[in-house]
Design an enzyme around this catalytic site. Structure first.
Site, PDB file in Angstrom:
ATOM      1  N   VAL A 270       4.326   0.873   1.947  1.00  0.00           N
ATOM      2  CA  VAL A 270       4.398  -0.292   2.830  1.00  0.00           C
ATOM      3  C   VAL A 270       4.700  -1.523   1.986  1.00  0.00           C
ATOM      4  O   VAL A 270       4.063  -1.752   0.947  1.00  0.00           O
ATOM      5  CB  VAL A 270       3.079  -0.489   3.610  1.00  0.00           C
TER       6      VAL A 270
ATOM      7  N   ASP B 280      -6.739   9.492  12.518  1.00  0.00           N
ATOM      8  CA  ASP B 280      -6.931   9.228  11.093  1.00  0.00           C
ATOM      9  C   ASP B 280      -7.623   7.879  10.885  1.00  0.00           C
ATOM     10  O   ASP B 280      -7.166   7.030  10.117  1.00  0.00           O
ATOM     11  CB  ASP B 280      -5.592   9.255  10.355  1.00  0.00           C
TER      12      ASP B 280
ATOM     13  N   GLY C  22       0.437   9.155   2.112  1.00  0.00           N
ATOM     14  CA  GLY C  22       1.190  10.397   2.134  1.00  0.00           C
ATOM     15  C   GLY C  22       2.545  10.256   2.792  1.00  0.00           C
ATOM     16  O   GLY C  22       3.496  10.954   2.461  1.00  0.00           O
TER      17      GLY C  22
ATOM     18  N   GLY D 269       4.460   7.316   3.019  1.00  0.00           N
ATOM     19  CA  GLY D 269       5.386   6.480   2.278  1.00  0.00           C
ATOM     20  C   GLY D 269       4.722   5.220   1.783  1.00  0.00           C
ATOM     21  O   GLY D 269       3.511   5.161   1.611  1.00  0.00           O
TER      22      GLY D 269
ATOM     23  N   LYS E 299       7.152  -0.137   6.617  1.00  0.00           N
ATOM     24  CA  LYS E 299       6.703   1.156   6.067  1.00  0.00           C
ATOM     25  C   LYS E 299       7.944   2.007   5.835  1.00  0.00           C
ATOM     26  O   LYS E 299       8.708   2.290   6.762  1.00  0.00           O
ATOM     27  CB  LYS E 299       5.758   1.862   7.033  1.00  0.00           C
TER      28      LYS E 299
ATOM     29  N   GLY F 160       0.830  -1.202   0.000  1.00  0.00           N
ATOM     30  CA  GLY F 160       0.000   0.000   0.000  1.00  0.00           C
ATOM     31  C   GLY F 160       0.856   1.239   0.000  1.00  0.00           C
ATOM     32  O   GLY F 160       2.081   1.183   0.162  1.00  0.00           O
ATOM     33  N   GLU F 161       0.184   2.377  -0.182  1.00  0.00           N
ATOM     34  CA  GLU F 161       0.910   3.636  -0.283  1.00  0.00           C
ATOM     35  C   GLU F 161       0.048   4.768   0.243  1.00  0.00           C
ATOM     36  O   GLU F 161      -1.180   4.760   0.092  1.00  0.00           O
ATOM     37  CB  GLU F 161       1.295   3.893  -1.741  1.00  0.00           C
TER      38      GLU F 161
END
Length: 688
Positions: free
Chosen positions: A416, A527, A412, A414, A430, A409-410
């Site tokens: 993973v 978040d 803001g 960086g 990450k 995944g990606e």
């Protein structure tokens, strides 16, 4: 006069209740002195029970004389005694700011007397029809919310798996204190009902004009009977009319039937009290009328619960506040305008899963330089990876030099990556983006610091970290089933059924409860969103990505003011956006949005949809108010679903996403309610 054995039984019961609940047994001399021997000049109300007097009586713990209301039974029938005992029993078990409080009683073979707190401003009925100054529309909204909250507490908050049905909800039984706060009174007809049952069969009791027609026809009493009566009260507040008024034409005698007819024929202008016509926002009026009309549905299953009524009325008031240009307004419409006005937050806002960032494949130079990593100990039962070996060399080899093929995944911060050791152990890495690291250094270090403090099955587990001039890596356990958002999108080739979604909701609530309450210090995640929820091989949820997390201020119950608002649009608490005050309730708001996302399958913001559907929260609330509950459910869930279970989850979601923090529950309460819903679902045999 009561039979002697009944007198003894009632007296023993009263003595026991007084001892347990610390209310006072007054003498007849005290009552007579307080009422000037029941002088007619002190009568402030009359009803089927008897007369109510205003009096002054010595306090139960000191000599201060306080103003009280004294209700005197004027009938010695068995029926009157039964209602007297019922009222005492109910009022000793319930305590809420929107219910009248019992102070004490007097009881013998000649007199049955109840002593209550004195409520200064009388009844709703008086102010709608007899007072010199009519109530403003905003006052009426606040009164309706207060009364609804009192009824919701009766239906759900008494405990011991029991709820209370009031059975005589009407405008003359709702009092207003000096601050115009509504307080429900007169519990003589009330009845305890097991919260797991659909009601009880009982003799018909109540007041014509407010009686639930299904109760009237079948004799079966449920909490939805109170909901019907409250719908009549809502139309009383809107119209200023009595529930039954024979001074009008015959077709208008019954308020509920006449109001429903006017709503159906779109003649709302004809039913609004002339005193408030110029004050009402059109949007507020629409939502208020929708919830009042739903309360009056002839079929009980189509009526909302009182929790749903509270939510709808709060939304109505938020719309009214916006219309009045109140600085306190935080309505959903305000959020929509903010999101689509083209304005930008003066803050850092993370990229959502729906907006991918262009990957920048970094490569190590050969040979790579081994740094001196900062490491944390790890739970041996979680993995067999030795943290001493978590060096940059090992991580580079385990990720095949950060190969794009191993990218998980990606965001803001960086990218993973999945990593695998030669022995077969898996973990996740990450990797911070080098060009953004200076700006995000505090997020990296904050995440490492906070992850080191937590240990919970529903939170991502930290294995170690590497922080030097060249690389900034966070190393965590590997969670194989990807993100919740990916499963809702169908990207993983499988569809989550309702049972799995409910268990995931409970897992997330448990994780957040740990962060807010049970961690070493209060932690605010900051978040919460579907792309930050990872699923194990058995589809248990783990909350991840603590880059925006903060330690709460213990002295202010977790609250603190921050310079920058951080989070993801669509999940962001509007009050946090406006005040920059960070509290655990921002996570509660995001969780409410996430609950709706899980049930509907829709992302919080869907820009390609029509304007009415762009913001999922507002679209869902509109559908909910209209009673179209099952239209909200993700069509991918094929199994047969119970509308009452679904409605309870949506109600909880809207409570979490209330416009103001004060109206939101804390995560512990949310988790408990979800668990109760789960138990209802299992108990009723709806789980395979």
């Amino acid at each position: 006069m009561l039979p002697v054995d009944a007198m003894i039984t009632n007296q023993e019961k009263l003595n026991s209740l007084a001892t347990e609940c610390a209310f006072h047994r007054f003498s007849i001399a005290e009552i007579q002195a307080a009422t000037r021997n029941f002088h007619n000049d002190l009568v402030i109300g009359k009803g089927g029970f008897g007369k109510v007097y205003k009096g002054r009586i010595n306090g139960t713990r000191d000599t201060t004389r306080r103003i009280v209301a004294i209700k005197r039974l004027d009938s010695f029938s068995m029926q009157g005694a039964a209602e007297f005992m019922t009222e005492i029993e109910m009022l000793t078990k319930v305590r809420h700011s929107n219910l009248v409080s019992l102070i004490g009683y007097y009881f013998d073979d000649n007199e049955m007397i109840l002593v209550y707190e004195y409520i200064t401003n009388g009844t709703i009925e008086h102010h709608l029809r007899k007072a010199d100054a009519p109530l403003s529309w905003m006052h009426r909204l606040k009164i309706s919310i207060g009364a609804a909250e009192g009824l919701n507490y009766l239906h759900t908050g008494v405990g011991n798996q029991q709820g209370v049905v009031h059975r005589d909800v009407k405008s003359s039984n709702i009092l207003l204190d000096e601050n115009w706060v509504a307080k429900i009174a007169d519990f003589g007809l009330s009845k305890f009902i097991d919260q797991q049952t659909s009601g009880v069969s009982t003799r018909l009791k109540g007041t014509f004009g407010y009686l639930d027609p299904e109760y009237y026809m079948t004799g079966r009493l449920t909490r939805k009977s109170d909901v019907y009566s409250f719908g009549v009260v809502l139309f009383e507040l809107l119209t200023g009319r009595r529930a039954v008024d024979t001074s009008f034409r015959e077709e208008e005698w019954n308020l509920a039937k006449w109001a429903e007819k006017c709503v159906k024929e779109r003649r709302l202008d004809q039913i609004i009290d002339s005193h408030i016509k110029a004050q009402i926002s059109p949007k507020c009026l629409k939502e208020f009328v929708q919830i009042a009309t739903r309360c009056l549905k002839s079929c009980r299953k189509k009526r909302p619960t009182m929790a749903g009524v509270v939510l709808a009325l709060q939304q109505s008031m938020a719309l009214q506040e916006q219309y009045d240009s109140s600085p306190q307004s935080a309505s959903f419409t305000h959020i929509v305008q903010h999101l689509f006005s083209g304005s930008r937050l003066n803050s850092v806002v993370s990229t959502s899963a729906s907006a991918p960032v262009t990957p920048i494949p970094h490569r190590f130079s050969s040979p790579p330089v081994t740094p001196s990593p900062h490491r944390f100990s790890m739970s041996p039962k979680l993995d067999k990876i030795d943290p001493v070996h978590l060096t940059l060399n090992l991580v580079a080899r385990a990720t095949q030099n950060f190969s794009p093929s191993l990218k998980l995944g990606e965001g803001g911060f960086g990218t993973v990556y999945k990593a695998e050791l030669p022995e077969g152990q898996l973990f996740a890495v990450k990797r911070a983006k080098k060009e953004h690291f200076e700006a995000l250094r505090s997020e990296f270090r904050s995440e490492v610091k906070l992850l080191a403090k937590i240990d919970h099955r529903n939170l991502m587990k930290l294995l170690g970290s590497i922080d030097n001039g060249n690389e900034h890596l966070i190393i965590t356990e590997y969670v194989p089933n990807g993100t919740l958002r990916g499963h809702l999108d169908g990207a993983h080739g499988s569809v989550l059924d309702f049972c799995q979604r409910l268990e995931i909701c409970i897992d997330i609530a448990h994780g957040l409860t740990y962060l807010h309450i049970y961690a070493e210090k209060k932690i605010i995640h900051g978040d919460i969103k579907s792309s930050n929820i990872l699923l194990t091989e058995r589809f248990r949820a783990k909350v991840s990505d603590f880059g925006f997390a903060r330690l709460g201020d213990a002295e202010t119950d977790g609250a603190q003011v921050v310079n920058k608002v951080r989070g993801t649009l669509g999940y962001l608490d509007p009050e946090y956006m406006r005040t920059h005050q960070l509290t655990p309730k921002i996570d509660v708001y995001s969780f409410g949005v996430l609950l709706i996302e899980i049930l509907t399958g829709r992302r919080p913001i869907q820009s390609k949809r029509s304007p009415d559907e762009k913001v999922t929260l507002r679209w869902a609330f509109g559908k909910y108010i209209e009673g179209d509950i099952m239209d909200l459910v993700d069509p991918q869930m094929k199994e047969s679903l119970d509308i009452e279970i679904i409605e309870k989850i949506f109600e909880l979601a809207f409570q979490c996403a209330a416009p103001t923090r004060a109206d939101r529950p804390d995560m512990k309460v949310v988790g408990e309610q979800l668990w109760a819903i789960r138990m209802d679902y299992i108990r009723n045999g709806r789980r395979g």
